[in-house]
Design a protein around this motif. Structure first.
Motif, PDB file in Angstrom:
ATOM      1  N   LEU A 261      -6.268   6.570  -4.072  1.00 25.34           N
ATOM      2  CA  LEU A 261      -6.974   5.634  -4.946  1.00 25.34           C
ATOM      3  C   LEU A 261      -8.116   6.334  -5.677  1.00 25.34           C
ATOM      4  N   CYS A 279      -8.627   1.145 -11.934  1.00 22.93           N
ATOM      5  CA  CYS A 279      -8.021   1.701 -10.727  1.00 22.93           C
ATOM      6  C   CYS A 279      -6.859   2.619 -11.108  1.00 22.93           C
ATOM      7  N   PHE A 297      -4.255  -1.489  -1.015  1.00 24.36           N
ATOM      8  CA  PHE A 297      -5.285  -2.073  -0.165  1.00 24.36           C
ATOM      9  C   PHE A 297      -4.733  -2.919   0.972  1.00 24.36           C
ATOM     10  N   GLU A 315     -15.238  -5.563  -7.237  1.00 20.28           N
ATOM     11  CA  GLU A 315     -15.705  -4.307  -7.826  1.00 20.28           C
ATOM     12  C   GLU A 315     -16.061  -4.620  -9.269  1.00 20.28           C
ATOM     13  N   MET A 320     -10.629  -7.338  -5.632  1.00 23.99           N
ATOM     14  CA  MET A 320      -9.814  -6.337  -4.942  1.00 23.99           C
ATOM     15  C   MET A 320      -9.432  -6.855  -3.563  1.00 23.99           C
ATOM     16  N   THR A 322      -8.452  -6.645   0.152  1.00 20.30           N
ATOM     17  CA  THR A 322      -8.694  -5.585   1.131  1.00 20.30           C
ATOM     18  C   THR A 322      -8.356  -6.095   2.522  1.00 20.30           C
ATOM     19  N   THR A 372     -10.773  -0.180   6.941  1.00 19.89           N
ATOM     20  CA  THR A 372     -10.038  -0.771   5.832  1.00 19.89           C
ATOM     21  C   THR A 372      -8.728  -0.017   5.636  1.00 19.89           C
ATOM     22  N   ALA A 376      -9.893   2.009   0.956  1.00 18.39           N
ATOM     23  CA  ALA A 376     -10.775   1.140   0.174  1.00 18.39           C
ATOM     24  C   ALA A 376     -12.165   1.121   0.784  1.00 18.39           C
TER      25      ALA A 376
END
Length: 475
Positions: A261, A279, A297, A315, A320, A322, A372, A376
């Motif tokens: 990522l 991203c 994620f 973000e 996002m 997660t 995570t 992430a």
């Protein structure tokens, strides 16, 4: 005549001035007292020289009413990379200077080579050769052969992409004159040197002179310029602080070198917002934009395993998803371990203390690991509720329903506090197929209904745990 009448004028004391921020001092020091930069204090003119006013000159064109200024020439054009367009505010403006900074090896050169190739393909497809000509890529860090090998690997070979390996500013400007490019990429600004300026390439004076020359070319010829910038060990952009003030857009390229990522965020943007994030997925075959990064994620296997809970972070303005994973295991040590990855360790420790104090969860003799998925980073307070539920699920061996998403900050009294952007988080959760969401009670009445998503307001951790376990129960 008295002696006092024959006094002569005292010579002006030399003044020392910081080349970055303009701070002045009566004596030389190694570190600026204002911006704390080292080696930027230089001897300059005194107060009398600072008060000089240049003579007025006739302007080349008279000032016009603002309503008469043509805005079509300042419309943003797509770079061919949608995620970068998102960060720039719709595309790159002709004459704009964009500074992309990041750590070594994060993928700056790969991204800009891909952007240059896509822009060159647009120029090749246009009937008139594109808007202004081909794309010129100037590399000062690698040889032309090395860049060619990278271009083959990522599929960036196109005849309208011109490549030059140069470190001299005058030669670079000569390439611009000969090629007449529609886009100029310089990798990097710290490797280009001006022979008329003292100092080695990358120094304060050299970076300022090179940036000023490139900005002048961009503004006078309406050529967008993309600059690669180095960073120092503390993450700030190397070179004088004035570099960030001179350019139009400053972007930070972020990412863990052990993860695929990559994220681009705008720190400064004269043409658009600074709360957008792009991203990217960096692989062996190149770099690609991720319009939907949920695949990185969220774990691929959504099986019924204790210790997992999904949340939605923000973000900038971008939600996002997660996945938080927790493992609670008996500890053979006198001092149990508290290990985190991708999370704020202090907030995780605080959440564990709240679970033990308010819900009576026994964690004093257990090792706790919280992480995570996909590398992430989730450091905002809104992930507290998901962390608490994941730890609670692992500690009690209960499986949390995979259709549940949790958003909320946990206070020291155990209450679930309100957070920002809940509506955007819920919309993203519904798009990914989640059917139940736990949100703070405060502000829940103002939320608009989200099709396919059942919203359950919770006021404290006890209510959140009961609501989470009841989701999978029949009836």
């Amino acid at each position: 005549m008295s002696p006092t009448a024959t006094k002569t004028a005292r010579p002006a004391r030399p003044a020392f001035r910081c080349s970055d921020c303009g701070w002045t001092t009566a004596k030389w020091v190694g570190r600026c007292g204002e911006c704390q930069a080292w080696g930027t204090v230089e001897e300059g003119a005194g107060a009398a020289a600072a008060a000089r006013v240049p003579a007025a000159l006739a302007p080349s064109a008279p000032a016009r009413p603002i309503s008469d200024v043509d805005v079509e020439a300042a419309r943003a054009r797509s770079t061919g990379v949608s995620e970068l367009d998102r960060v720039l505010g719709g595309g790159i403006v002709p004459g704009a200077v964009v500074l992309l900074a990041g750590e070594p090896g994060v993928g700056k050169s790969t991204l800009l080579l891909d952007v240059a190739a896509k822009a060159a393909a647009v120029a090749a497809d246009a009937a008139d050769g594109g808007p202004g000509g081909p794309v010129l890529y100037v590399t000062g860090e690698e040889s032309a052969g090395q860049v060619r090998l990278r271009a083959e690997r990522i599929g960036a070979l196109t005849p309208h992409l011109l490549l030059a390996a140069e470190t001299d500013l005058a030669t670079l400007l000569g390439h611009v004159d000969n090629a007449g490019p529609s886009l100029l990429v310089v990798d990097s600004v710290q490797t280009i040197a001006d022979s008329t300026v003292d100092g080695a390439a990358g120094g304060t004076s050299q970076v300022r002179a090179v940036a000023s020359a490139l900005i002048h070319v961009a503004k006078t010829r309406d050529i967008p310029v993309l600059l690669v910038g180095h960073v120092t060990k503390d993450g700030s952009i190397a070179g004088p602080r004035v570099l960030e003030h001179l350019v139009d857009v400053v972007c930070q390229f972020e990412g863990d070198r052990h993860s695929r990522l990559r994220m681009v965020r705008a720190v400064k943007n004269r043409y658009g917002p600074t709360d957008e994030v792009g991203c990217f997925d960096l692989s062996d075959t190149g770099i690609t934009g991720l319009a939907d990064p949920s695949g990185l994620f969220l774990s691929g296997q959504r099986s019924a395993v204790p210790g997992t809970c999904v949340t939605v972070t923000l973000e900038g303005r971008r939600p996002m998803p997660t996945e938080i994973q927790a493992l609670v295991a008996p500890s053979p040590l006198g001092s149990p371990r508290r290990t985190t990855s991708g999370l704020d360790a202090s907030r995780v420790s605080m959440t564990l203390a709240v679970l033990q104090s308010r819900l009576g969860v026994s964690l004093a003799s257990a090792d706790v690991y919280v992480s995570t998925v996909g590398g992430a980073r989730a450091v905002e307070p809104a992930v507290d509720l998901a962390v608490a539920l994941a730890v609670l699920s692992s500690g009690e061996g209960k499986v949390l329903d995979q259709a549940v998403v949790a958003v909320g900050e946990v206070g020291l009294t155990g209450e679930v506090r309100a957070t920002v952007g809940v509506q955007r988080r819920l919309a993203e959760a519904a798009r990914l197929g989640f059917t139940h969401a736990l949100v703070p009670t405060h502000g829940a009445a103002d939320l608009k209904p989200v099709p396919g998503l059942t919203v359950r307001p919770v006021g404290n951790l006890h209510e959140a745990a009961l609501a989470a376990w009841r989701v999978g129960e029949p009836g």
